[in-house]
Design a protein around this motif. Structure first.
Motif, mmCIF file in Angstrom:
data_model
loop_
_atom_site.group_PDB
_atom_site.id
_atom_site.type_symbol
_atom_site.label_atom_id
_atom_site.label_comp_id
_atom_site.label_asym_id
_atom_site.label_seq_id
_atom_site.Cartn_x
_atom_site.Cartn_y
_atom_site.Cartn_z
ATOM 1 N N TYR A 232 -21.543 -2.084 54.398
ATOM 2 C CA TYR A 232 -20.735 -0.910 54.066
ATOM 3 C C TYR A 232 -20.557 -0.596 52.581
ATOM 4 O O TYR A 232 -19.969 0.421 52.233
ATOM 5 N N GLU A 233 -21.067 -1.479 51.694
ATOM 6 C CA GLU A 233 -20.870 -1.134 50.277
ATOM 7 C C GLU A 233 -21.925 -1.747 49.372
ATOM 8 O O GLU A 233 -22.641 -2.677 49.763
ATOM 9 N N ILE A 234 -21.984 -1.196 48.143
ATOM 10 C CA ILE A 234 -22.906 -1.748 47.146
ATOM 11 C C ILE A 234 -22.111 -2.375 45.998
ATOM 12 O O ILE A 234 -20.956 -2.017 45.754
ATOM 13 N N LYS A 235 -22.772 -3.325 45.333
ATOM 14 C CA LYS A 235 -22.241 -3.868 44.072
ATOM 15 C C LYS A 235 -23.422 -3.866 43.103
ATOM 16 O O LYS A 235 -24.469 -4.464 43.400
ATOM 17 N N VAL A 236 -23.227 -3.208 41.984
ATOM 18 C CA VAL A 236 -24.316 -3.114 41.003
ATOM 19 C C VAL A 236 -24.103 -4.214 39.969
ATOM 20 O O VAL A 236 -23.001 -4.371 39.442
ATOM 21 N N PHE A 237 -25.141 -4.991 39.694
ATOM 22 C CA PHE A 237 -24.967 -6.139 38.803
ATOM 23 C C PHE A 237 -26.095 -6.201 37.767
ATOM 24 O O PHE A 237 -26.977 -5.345 37.730
ATOM 25 N N ASP A 238 -26.028 -7.209 36.912
ATOM 26 C CA ASP A 238 -27.083 -7.519 35.949
ATOM 27 C C ASP A 238 -27.333 -6.437 34.888
ATOM 28 O O ASP A 238 -28.491 -6.118 34.600
ATOM 29 N N PRO A 239 -26.262 -5.911 34.277
ATOM 30 C CA PRO A 239 -26.483 -4.850 33.282
ATOM 31 C C PRO A 239 -26.740 -5.376 31.873
ATOM 32 O O PRO A 239 -26.237 -4.818 30.903
ATOM 33 N N GLU A 240 -27.540 -6.411 31.744
ATOM 34 C CA GLU A 240 -27.732 -7.022 30.414
ATOM 35 C C GLU A 240 -28.606 -6.158 29.491
ATOM 36 O O GLU A 240 -28.676 -6.412 28.286
ATOM 37 N N PHE A 241 -29.277 -5.133 30.064
ATOM 38 C CA PHE A 241 -30.063 -4.218 29.227
ATOM 39 C C PHE A 241 -29.231 -3.007 28.798
ATOM 40 O O PHE A 241 -29.773 -2.036 28.266
ATOM 41 N N SER A 242 -27.922 -3.099 29.045
ATOM 42 C CA SER A 242 -27.049 -1.960 28.744
ATOM 43 C C SER A 242 -27.092 -1.524 27.277
ATOM 44 O O SER A 242 -27.212 -2.348 26.374
ATOM 45 N N PHE A 243 -26.969 -0.238 27.057
ATOM 46 C CA PHE A 243 -26.769 0.317 25.717
ATOM 47 C C PHE A 243 -26.334 1.770 25.903
ATOM 48 O O PHE A 243 -26.295 2.262 27.034
ATOM 49 N N TYR A 244 -25.967 2.432 24.826
ATOM 50 C CA TYR A 244 -25.624 3.844 24.930
ATOM 51 C C TYR A 244 -26.898 4.669 24.813
ATOM 52 O O TYR A 244 -27.517 4.697 23.750
ATOM 53 N N GLY A 245 -27.291 5.301 25.893
ATOM 54 C CA GLY A 245 -28.548 6.047 25.903
ATOM 55 C C GLY A 245 -28.480 7.228 26.850
ATOM 56 O O GLY A 245 -27.420 7.544 27.409
ATOM 57 N N PRO A 246 -29.617 7.899 27.073
ATOM 58 C CA PRO A 246 -29.626 9.088 27.938
ATOM 59 C C PRO A 246 -29.374 8.718 29.404
ATOM 60 O O PRO A 246 -30.055 7.839 29.936
ATOM 61 N N MET A 247 -28.418 9.404 30.029
ATOM 62 C CA MET A 247 -28.061 9.002 31.400
ATOM 63 C C MET A 247 -29.222 9.191 32.383
ATOM 64 O O MET A 247 -29.292 8.524 33.410
ATOM 65 N N GLY A 248 -30.136 10.084 32.043
ATOM 66 C CA GLY A 248 -31.306 10.260 32.909
ATOM 67 C C GLY A 248 -32.123 8.982 33.033
ATOM 68 O O GLY A 248 -32.895 8.829 33.983
ATOM 69 N N TYR A 249 -31.961 8.065 32.096
ATOM 70 C CA TYR A 249 -32.717 6.805 32.185
ATOM 71 C C TYR A 249 -32.261 6.006 33.404
ATOM 72 O O TYR A 249 -33.093 5.553 34.196
ATOM 73 N N ASP A 250 -30.953 5.839 33.577
ATOM 74 C CA ASP A 250 -30.460 5.110 34.764
ATOM 75 C C ASP A 250 -30.807 5.869 36.048
ATOM 76 O O ASP A 250 -31.238 5.279 37.041
ATOM 77 N N ILE A 251 -30.587 7.179 36.021
ATOM 78 C CA ILE A 251 -30.841 7.973 37.237
ATOM 79 C C ILE A 251 -32.331 7.895 37.592
ATOM 80 O O ILE A 251 -32.707 7.641 38.738
ATOM 81 N N GLY A 252 -33.178 8.074 36.579
ATOM 82 C CA GLY A 252 -34.626 8.025 36.815
ATOM 83 C C GLY A 252 -35.077 6.639 37.264
ATOM 84 O O GLY A 252 -35.985 6.516 38.086
ATOM 85 N N ASN A 253 -34.440 5.610 36.740
ATOM 86 C CA ASN A 253 -34.825 4.249 37.135
ATOM 87 C C ASN A 253 -34.566 4.001 38.612
ATOM 88 O O ASN A 253 -35.438 3.505 39.320
ATOM 89 N N ILE A 254 -33.381 4.338 39.086
ATOM 90 C CA ILE A 254 -33.098 4.041 40.495
ATOM 91 C C ILE A 254 -33.964 4.922 41.403
ATOM 92 O O ILE A 254 -34.546 4.438 42.387
#
Ligand code: SR1
Ligand code: MG
Length: 395
Positions: A232-254
């Motif tokens: 019934y749910e998701i947990k998103v983990f492992d954001p060690e590549f995080s930085f301030y960047g274009p949001m389309g990068y995360d959207i395009g990745n998934i």
């Protein structure tokens, strides 16, 4: 190496766990060591140890600052979207560890997609995660000074260097000679990628934008291996590549990673039509539902006065969508021919199917990269992808 004595003392003092402890290494990633620790009473936690080098290769140095960054972003994301990221118990800079809740009952999404499992709630939750973690961390929704402070804490030199090289440079230039693909696709890769001026230019634009557009607090590596899921749910983990960047990068990745699973499933006798229909709809819906959330909540969530008008609202969303399609293309391409392949592709044994799947993924990624500035419609992309699948299947 991991200092178990010192860690054990922390587990006793902070988490009230009791000796003796049992450490099992459960991580299979390229970068860190991940352990499940169980105490004498069966209480568990997960320890992520980020050494100052890459896992199993002491010569490849990598700053342990990624632990601090992961801790920081998970705390921020938790405040934005409570419940959709693991709970962090503590972080210890000296020991280079991040200690978090054990999500042992959850499964990793990419393994479940390899078993062709359907999760009807996934699109809705993913869209909500994207909207809350990405749009709400932009200059439109945060005070300017606060946003800059957060962005400053997420300067992630080493991990961004990896992404810049593995996502944008290597797939196109193959400088390190680590690209790999079916022999049958060698001509396609040469003509459509290595010598394609349009792809080279678009990739340069996308890389420059990735490096310089500090739009949102990104997860930075949002593939289906970074998502835990249960019934019934998701947990998103492992954001060690995080930085301030274009949001389309995360959207395009998934979306790009889901497209890879979709194309793989089209060639598997084990996947049912209902699964393929669900995945097709899910890919479309993540973007559609994200756009719905944007359109419904924009007026309330935006605090930047210059952005409070319909023309800017449309302009800003158009740019998010364009970026998402561009980064969807670079992600599909690098996961298909680059060195960091996804298991969905690595695990295909049938060579004929493998080269067909690669061909489709190369074709769609080239289309996305070449045309990202004009593309607006996820439905059109999925139709084009289905046409490509039919063409390749019909020889
Ligand atoms: C050396 S790390 C290779 C890849 O794995 C991670 O998940 C990132 O996607 C990175 O590009
Ligand atoms: Mg990872």
């Amino acid at each position: 190496m991991i200092d178990k004595n010192k860690i054990n003392t922390k587990l006793i003092n902070i988490l009230n766990m009791k000796e003796p402890f049992n450490y099992t290494e459960i991580g299979d990633g390229n970068v860190n060591y991940v352990y499940r620790v169980k105490d004498v009473g069966g209480k568990t936690c997960i320890i992520k140890y980020g050494a100052d080098h890459i896992r199993n290769n002491e010569k490849r140095k990598l700053s342990s600052d990624r632990n601090r960054i992961e801790h920081y972003i998970l705390t921020k994301q938790r405040a934005l979207i409570n419940g959709m990221v693991p709970e962090i118990y503590f972080y210890d800079e000296t020991l280079k560890i991040l200690v978090m809740e054990d999500l042992g009952e959850y499964k990793i999404l990419w393994n479940e997609l390899e078993k062709y499992k359907i999760f009807t709630f996934f699109d809705e939750q993913m869209a909500l995660f994207l909207y809350n973690t990405l749009f709400k961390t932009t200059d439109l929704c945060m005070k300017s000074d606060e946003k800059k402070r957060v962005a400053g804490k997420l300067i992630n030199v080493d991990m961004c260097e990896i992404s810049e090289r593995l996502v944008f440079t290597e797939p196109i230039f193959n400088k390190e000679g680590l690209n790999s693909f079916a022999e049958k696709n060698a001509g396609l890769v040469k003509n459509k990628i290595y010598t394609n001026e349009k792809v080279i230019l678009s990739t340069a634009k996308l890389k420059e934008h990735f490096k310089n557009y500090s739009q949102s607090m990104l997860h930075g590596d949002l593939h289906t291996g970074s998502i835990f899921i249960n019934e019934y749910e998701i947990k998103v983990f492992d954001p060690e590549f995080s930085f301030y960047g274009p949001m389309g990068y995360d959207i395009g990745n998934i979306l790009g990673n889901l497209i890879i699973s979709y194309v793989v499933s089209a060639f598997s006798e084990k996947s049912e039509l209902s699964y393929r229909k669900w995945l097709n709809t899910t890919i479309r819906n993540i973007l559609i539902k994200f756009m719905d959330l944007y359109n419904k909540n924009y007026d309330e969530d935006v605090i930047e006065v210059t952005a409070k008008n319909e023309a800017f609202k449309k302009y800003y969303l158009d740019n998010i969508i364009k970026d998402s399609f561009g980064y969807m293309g670079t992600e599909i391409l690098r996961r298909t021919i680059g060195m960091a392949k996804v298991p969905q592709l690595k695990n295909i044994n049938d060579n004929k199917n493998k080269s067909s799947i690669e061909k489709i993924l190369i074709e769609i990624s080239v289309y996305l990269i070449e045309n990202f500035e004009q593309l607006r419609d996820i439905g059109h992309i999925m139709e084009k992808l289905d046409e490509e699948i039919v063409n390749v299947k019909n020889g």
